[in-house]
Design an enzyme around this catalytic site. Structure first.
Site, PDB file in Angstrom:
ATOM      1  N   ASP A   1     -15.872   1.236   5.762  1.00  0.00           N
ATOM      2  CA  ASP A   1     -14.489   1.133   5.279  1.00  0.00           C
ATOM      3  C   ASP A   1     -14.288   0.039   4.235  1.00  0.00           C
ATOM      4  OD1 ASP A   1     -12.764   3.060   6.802  1.00  0.00           O
ATOM      5  OD2 ASP A   1     -13.726   2.077   8.503  1.00  0.00           O
TER       6      ASP A   1
ATOM      7  N   HIS B   1      -0.909   2.679   9.268  1.00  0.00           N
ATOM      8  CA  HIS B   1      -0.338   1.390   8.847  1.00  0.00           C
ATOM      9  C   HIS B   1       1.117   1.565   8.407  1.00  0.00           C
ATOM     10  CE1 HIS B   1      -4.666   0.102   7.639  1.00  0.00           C
ATOM     11  NE2 HIS B   1      -4.306  -0.684   8.637  1.00  0.00           N
TER      12      HIS B   1
ATOM     13  N   CYS C   1      -4.583   1.131  -0.456  1.00  0.00           N
ATOM     14  CA  CYS C   1      -5.695   0.604   0.344  1.00  0.00           C
ATOM     15  C   CYS C   1      -6.892   0.129  -0.486  1.00  0.00           C
ATOM     16  CB  CYS C   1      -6.201   1.677   1.306  1.00  0.00           C
ATOM     17  SG  CYS C   1      -4.909   2.685   2.008  1.00  0.00           S
TER      18      CYS C   1
END
Ligand code: GLY
Length: 253
Positions: free
Chosen positions: A60, A160, A247
């Site tokens: 990630d 999120h 992100c």
């Protein structure tokens, strides 16, 4: 000049954390190409992109936003709720060190940048599976010295806070109200995403342009009707890793 810290896609991206999405095959070569196009889109909007090398064993690690918050006054290295992601922090700390003094979120607090939406002196923080109340309290303890006001927001049904809402930077927030308790946002004008595009709220406004995934044409139209330009990028493979526009970068002055 605005800067954006990014990090190359890990070849292990298919082993990413997933919280609310089912696992699907990811085309890594396409993910790499899409991420490069995302970086070029940031450059085309006037940002200087600081691109960090791949972290091959950290699936990630491309999603740098979760590890690092950059305020005008200070940078904060987070403590991700996903334990697999904690080792990602150190290289980001090195990358931001030339630009800001730094503090770190500490155990037992957890905090991920995807849960932090700053609008002027208001900082909304999602209470999510990744960010706990200790994380919100620790963040508030650090940034209250700089006169930021921290507001917790309940997150439900998505990863999120910024999966559900992002600031359009002028008093408007693009939002999917089904995924959050929107009451703390009551001072702002809420612009709803298209009902058939629940993931469409994750966007970045730069100047008069909103960077948005190509997958959400109906919400793009809603944004255009708000008088804003749209820069559309295809990030289909990154979206399979439960990510979107915010992100993959940390943007700061
Ligand atoms: N795959 C993104 C995350 O779960 O952090």
């Amino acid at each position: 000049m605005l800067k954006a810290i990014t990090r190359a896609v890990s070849r292990s991206l298919a082993d990413c954390e997933l919280t609310c999405l089912p696992r699907e095959p990811i085309d890594i070569d396409l993910a790499v190409a899409q991420h490069t196009a995302y970086e070029h889109a940031l450059e085309s909007l006037g940002l200087r992109v600081i691109s960090l090398p791949e972290q091959p064993d950290m699936p990630d690690a491309v999603f740098v936003e979760d590890l690092l918050l950059v305020f005008d006054e200070i940078a904060i290295i987070t403590r991700p709720g996903a334990t697999s992601r904690r080792a990602e922090c150190d290289t980001l700390a090195e990358a931001v060190a030339p630009f800001r003094s730094m503090q770190r979120i500490s155990e037992p607090a957890t905090l991920e940048g995807g849960d932090v939406m700053r609008i002027g002196r208001d900082v909304f923080v999602g209470v999510s599976s990744r960010t706990n109340t200790a994380g919100i309290d620790e963040l508030a303890g650090i940034i209250s010295a700089f006169e930021y006001n921290v507001h917790p927001v309940e997150v439900r049904g998505c990863l999120h806070l910024k999966s559900a809402c992002c600031s359009l930077e002028d008093g408007r927030i693009l939002v999917n109200r089904r995924w959050i308790d929107a009451a703390p946002l009551r001072e702002y004008e809420l612009i709803d995403v298209a009902s058939d595009e629940p993931h469409a709220a994750n966007v970045v406004r730069i100047g008069t342009t909103v960077l948005m995934p190509a997958a959400f044409p109906h919400t793009q139209e809603i944004v255009r009707r708000q008088g804003l330009g749209v820069c559309s990028v295809n990030i289909s493979e990154l979206m399979k890793a439960e990510a979107a526009i915010t992100c993959s970068s940390v943007i700061f002055e």
